[in-house]
Motif scaffolding. Sequence first.
Motif, PDB file in Angstrom:
ATOM      1  N   LYS A 175      17.892  11.976   0.129  1.00 16.14           N
ATOM      2  CA  LYS A 175      16.446  12.059   0.559  1.00 16.14           C
ATOM      3  C   LYS A 175      15.539  11.117   0.449  1.00 16.14           C
ATOM      4  O   LYS A 175      15.031  10.720   1.404  1.00 16.14           O
ATOM      5  N   THR A 176      15.305  10.776  -0.837  1.00 18.29           N
ATOM      6  CA  THR A 176      14.339   9.722  -1.128  1.00 18.29           C
ATOM      7  C   THR A 176      14.628   8.391  -0.251  1.00 18.29           C
ATOM      8  O   THR A 176      13.585   7.827   0.180  1.00 18.29           O
ATOM      9  N   PHE A 177      16.014   7.903  -0.722  1.00 18.50           N
ATOM     10  CA  PHE A 177      16.390   6.544   0.062  1.00 18.50           C
ATOM     11  C   PHE A 177      15.880   6.786   1.507  1.00 18.50           C
ATOM     12  O   PHE A 177      15.289   5.713   2.082  1.00 18.50           O
ATOM     13  N   LEU A 178      16.454   7.871   2.288  1.00 15.37           N
ATOM     14  CA  LEU A 178      16.172   7.655   3.892  1.00 15.37           C
ATOM     15  C   LEU A 178      14.592   7.966   4.026  1.00 15.37           C
ATOM     16  O   LEU A 178      14.257   7.215   5.046  1.00 15.37           O
ATOM     17  N   GLN A 199       0.710  -1.294   0.004  1.00 15.18           N
ATOM     18  CA  GLN A 199       0.083   0.134   0.039  1.00 15.18           C
ATOM     19  C   GLN A 199       0.837   1.080   0.012  1.00 15.18           C
ATOM     20  O   GLN A 199       0.425   2.186  -0.555  1.00 15.18           O
ATOM     21  N   ALA A 200       2.112   1.249   0.744  1.00 12.65           N
ATOM     22  CA  ALA A 200       2.874   2.356   0.599  1.00 12.65           C
ATOM     23  C   ALA A 200       3.409   2.836  -0.712  1.00 12.65           C
ATOM     24  O   ALA A 200       3.783   4.052  -0.896  1.00 12.65           O
ATOM     25  N   GLN A 201       3.683   1.891  -1.528  1.00 12.02           N
ATOM     26  CA  GLN A 201       4.099   2.182  -2.852  1.00 12.02           C
ATOM     27  C   GLN A 201       5.253   3.029  -3.034  1.00 12.02           C
ATOM     28  O   GLN A 201       5.597   4.025  -3.459  1.00 12.02           O
ATOM     29  N   LEU A 202       6.115   2.420  -1.925  1.00  9.48           N
ATOM     30  CA  LEU A 202       7.806   3.146  -1.986  1.00  9.48           C
ATOM     31  C   LEU A 202       8.298   3.221  -3.272  1.00  9.48           C
ATOM     32  O   LEU A 202       8.325   2.115  -4.147  1.00  9.48           O
ATOM     33  N   SER A 203       9.298   4.243  -3.470  1.00  6.00           N
ATOM     34  CA  SER A 203       9.884   4.281  -4.837  1.00  6.00           C
ATOM     35  C   SER A 203      11.016   3.457  -4.826  1.00  6.00           C
ATOM     36  O   SER A 203      11.479   3.088  -5.910  1.00  6.00           O
ATOM     37  N   THR A 204      11.609   2.871  -3.687  1.00  3.21           N
ATOM     38  CA  THR A 204      12.796   2.158  -3.586  1.00  3.21           C
ATOM     39  C   THR A 204      12.569   0.980  -2.453  1.00  3.21           C
ATOM     40  O   THR A 204      12.059   1.799  -1.457  1.00  3.21           O
ATOM     41  N   SER A 205      12.956   0.039  -2.632  1.00  2.00           N
ATOM     42  CA  SER A 205      13.158  -0.928  -1.492  1.00  2.00           C
ATOM     43  C   SER A 205      14.241  -0.784  -0.766  1.00  2.00           C
ATOM     44  O   SER A 205      15.550  -0.894  -0.960  1.00  2.00           O
ATOM     45  N   ALA A 206      14.235  -0.143   0.462  1.00  2.00           N
ATOM     46  CA  ALA A 206      15.105   0.261   1.418  1.00  2.00           C
ATOM     47  C   ALA A 206      14.964  -0.246   2.677  1.00  2.00           C
ATOM     48  O   ALA A 206      13.902   0.362   3.342  1.00  2.00           O
ATOM     49  N   THR A 207      15.965  -0.808   3.479  1.00  2.00           N
ATOM     50  CA  THR A 207      15.769  -0.992   5.034  1.00  2.00           C
ATOM     51  C   THR A 207      16.778  -0.499   5.674  1.00  2.00           C
ATOM     52  O   THR A 207      17.894   0.088   5.352  1.00  2.00           O
ATOM     53  N   LEU A 208      16.697  -0.263   6.894  1.00  2.00           N
ATOM     54  CA  LEU A 208      17.454   0.300   7.979  1.00  2.00           C
ATOM     55  C   LEU A 208      19.007  -0.166   7.832  1.00  2.00           C
ATOM     56  O   LEU A 208      20.003   0.765   7.951  1.00  2.00           O
ATOM     57  N   ASP A 209      19.172  -1.190   7.782  1.00  2.00           N
ATOM     58  CA  ASP A 209      20.577  -1.561   7.869  1.00  2.00           C
ATOM     59  C   ASP A 209      21.544  -1.429   6.430  1.00  2.00           C
ATOM     60  O   ASP A 209      22.458  -1.570   6.317  1.00  2.00           O
ATOM     61  N   TYR A 249       3.653   6.811  -0.247  1.00  2.00           N
ATOM     62  CA  TYR A 249       4.765   7.483  -0.723  1.00  2.00           C
ATOM     63  C   TYR A 249       3.820   8.178  -1.995  1.00  2.00           C
ATOM     64  O   TYR A 249       3.120   7.604  -2.985  1.00  2.00           O
ATOM     65  N   PHE A 250       4.102   9.411  -2.146  1.00  2.36           N
ATOM     66  CA  PHE A 250       3.976  10.136  -3.583  1.00  2.36           C
ATOM     67  C   PHE A 250       5.120  11.140  -4.051  1.00  2.36           C
ATOM     68  O   PHE A 250       5.741  11.450  -3.043  1.00  2.36           O
ATOM     69  N   LYS A 251       5.257  11.190  -5.198  1.00  8.35           N
ATOM     70  CA  LYS A 251       5.884  12.458  -5.816  1.00  8.35           C
ATOM     71  C   LYS A 251       4.885  13.522  -5.663  1.00  8.35           C
ATOM     72  O   LYS A 251       3.850  13.208  -5.995  1.00  8.35           O
ATOM     73  N   THR A 252       5.190  14.927  -5.209  1.00  8.36           N
ATOM     74  CA  THR A 252       4.415  15.614  -5.040  1.00  8.36           C
ATOM     75  C   THR A 252       3.565  15.868  -6.479  1.00  8.36           C
ATOM     76  O   THR A 252       2.230  16.174  -6.217  1.00  8.36           O
ATOM     77  N   ALA A 253       3.960  16.117  -7.610  1.00  6.37           N
ATOM     78  CA  ALA A 253       3.275  16.133  -8.803  1.00  6.37           C
ATOM     79  C   ALA A 253       2.106  15.011  -9.050  1.00  6.37           C
ATOM     80  O   ALA A 253       1.161  15.276  -9.481  1.00  6.37           O
ATOM     81  N   GLU A 254       2.532  13.961  -8.375  1.00  2.29           N
ATOM     82  CA  GLU A 254       1.754  12.724  -8.715  1.00  2.29           C
ATOM     83  C   GLU A 254       0.325  12.916  -7.795  1.00  2.29           C
ATOM     84  O   GLU A 254      -0.544  12.616  -8.199  1.00  2.29           O
ATOM     85  N   LEU A 255       0.548  13.079  -6.540  1.00  5.06           N
ATOM     86  CA  LEU A 255      -0.560  13.630  -5.557  1.00  5.06           C
ATOM     87  C   LEU A 255      -1.283  14.590  -6.307  1.00  5.06           C
ATOM     88  O   LEU A 255      -2.639  14.556  -6.216  1.00  5.06           O
ATOM     89  N   LEU A 256      -0.627  15.548  -6.784  1.00  4.59           N
ATOM     90  CA  LEU A 256      -1.562  16.875  -7.121  1.00  4.59           C
ATOM     91  C   LEU A 256      -2.524  16.326  -8.485  1.00  4.59           C
ATOM     92  O   LEU A 256      -3.507  16.732  -8.599  1.00  4.59           O
ATOM     93  N   SER A 257      -1.745  15.281  -9.353  1.00  8.60           N
ATOM     94  CA  SER A 257      -2.434  14.957 -10.352  1.00  8.60           C
ATOM     95  C   SER A 257      -3.535  14.011  -9.959  1.00  8.60           C
ATOM     96  O   SER A 257      -4.821  13.969 -10.225  1.00  8.60           O
ATOM     97  N   GLU A 258      -3.437  13.158  -9.042  1.00  6.14           N
ATOM     98  CA  GLU A 258      -4.713  12.258  -8.463  1.00  6.14           C
ATOM     99  C   GLU A 258      -5.694  12.948  -7.941  1.00  6.14           C
ATOM    100  O   GLU A 258      -6.951  12.752  -7.944  1.00  6.14           O
ATOM    101  N   ALA A 268       9.983   4.864   5.948  1.00  8.23           N
ATOM    102  CA  ALA A 268       8.566   4.357   5.740  1.00  8.23           C
ATOM    103  C   ALA A 268       8.916   2.756   5.742  1.00  8.23           C
ATOM    104  O   ALA A 268       7.675   2.204   6.498  1.00  8.23           O
ATOM    105  N   ASP A 269       9.831   2.081   5.713  1.00  8.58           N
ATOM    106  CA  ASP A 269       9.726   0.615   5.474  1.00  8.58           C
ATOM    107  C   ASP A 269       9.819   0.185   7.145  1.00  8.58           C
ATOM    108  O   ASP A 269       9.196  -0.685   7.427  1.00  8.58           O
ATOM    109  N   HIS A 270      10.397   0.894   7.915  1.00 10.07           N
ATOM    110  CA  HIS A 270      10.625   0.650   9.270  1.00 10.07           C
ATOM    111  C   HIS A 270       9.492   0.921   9.890  1.00 10.07           C
ATOM    112  O   HIS A 270       8.912   0.161  10.963  1.00 10.07           O
ATOM    113  N   LEU A 271       8.773   2.130   9.898  1.00  9.04           N
ATOM    114  CA  LEU A 271       7.671   2.435  10.106  1.00  9.04           C
ATOM    115  C   LEU A 271       6.323   1.504   9.889  1.00  9.04           C
ATOM    116  O   LEU A 271       5.384   1.245  10.743  1.00  9.04           O
ATOM    117  N   CYS A 272       6.433   1.041   8.901  1.00 15.80           N
ATOM    118  CA  CYS A 272       5.488  -0.259   8.220  1.00 15.80           C
ATOM    119  C   CYS A 272       5.761  -1.194   9.137  1.00 15.80           C
ATOM    120  O   CYS A 272       4.684  -1.974   9.913  1.00 15.80           O
TER     121      CYS A 272
END
Length: 256
Positions: A110-113, A60-70, A130-139, A118-122
Amino acid sequence: MQQTLDQLKTLRLIGLLEAWQEQQGQPTYHDLTFDERFALLVEREYLRRQHQRLQRRLKQAQLSTSATLDAVDFTVPRGLKKTQFLEWVQGQWLGQHLNLILMGPTGVGKTFLACVLADHLCKQGYSVRYFKTAELLSELKFAKLDGSFPKLRKQLAAFDLIILDEWLRDALAPNDARDMLDFLDDRYRRSSCLLATQFPINQWHPQIQDPTLADAILDRLVHDSLRLALRGESMRKLTSPLKDETDLIPEENAMS
């Protein structure tokens, strides 16, 4: 017994069913008491459901990259304090309905962090989108046109955290600024936003073309926001497998 197995499937107790079949097939479990074996069955089902919920939250988060704390490199000098970041990933700031602003030049991470957070909070049980700002405005714009805006507005309001990446990369026209203000009003001191941006806060106002809307948007964001100002070289450059080779190329040749 087959009737019991069918009932477990109907109830979707698949973890419990699999654990029971495992117990039946392995003598290791046979000397345990009924209560001990039953506790193991329940634990398997509980863990299965927890895993399913996590996978749903991550999808559901639709993160732009798969990234974990480690994967975070805290040794790179870019203004990232390990103790502070590890505190943020626990999510107490979400409970306080605070925002988080990640600022810094292109490539600093910035995006990676944001995706690591987001991954850890999930994994902590929070819902994130997750949205790019322009994508949210379009939606938001299309939802108003096709009549689905009330549903989208309700969906967005339900997330504990919404990430707005590339915040103010493009200047906000008045119509977009109004939509953004309405969006922020729905979340103000009810839930949190994470903004990732190249612009320091003192440069936000000119990026919003209507000064009155700019005042209102900044007023809802900056006072309740934690901030992290990143600096340094691009992480893409620092982690490139060609870094050592490109460093040896004279500048005039590198431009050709």
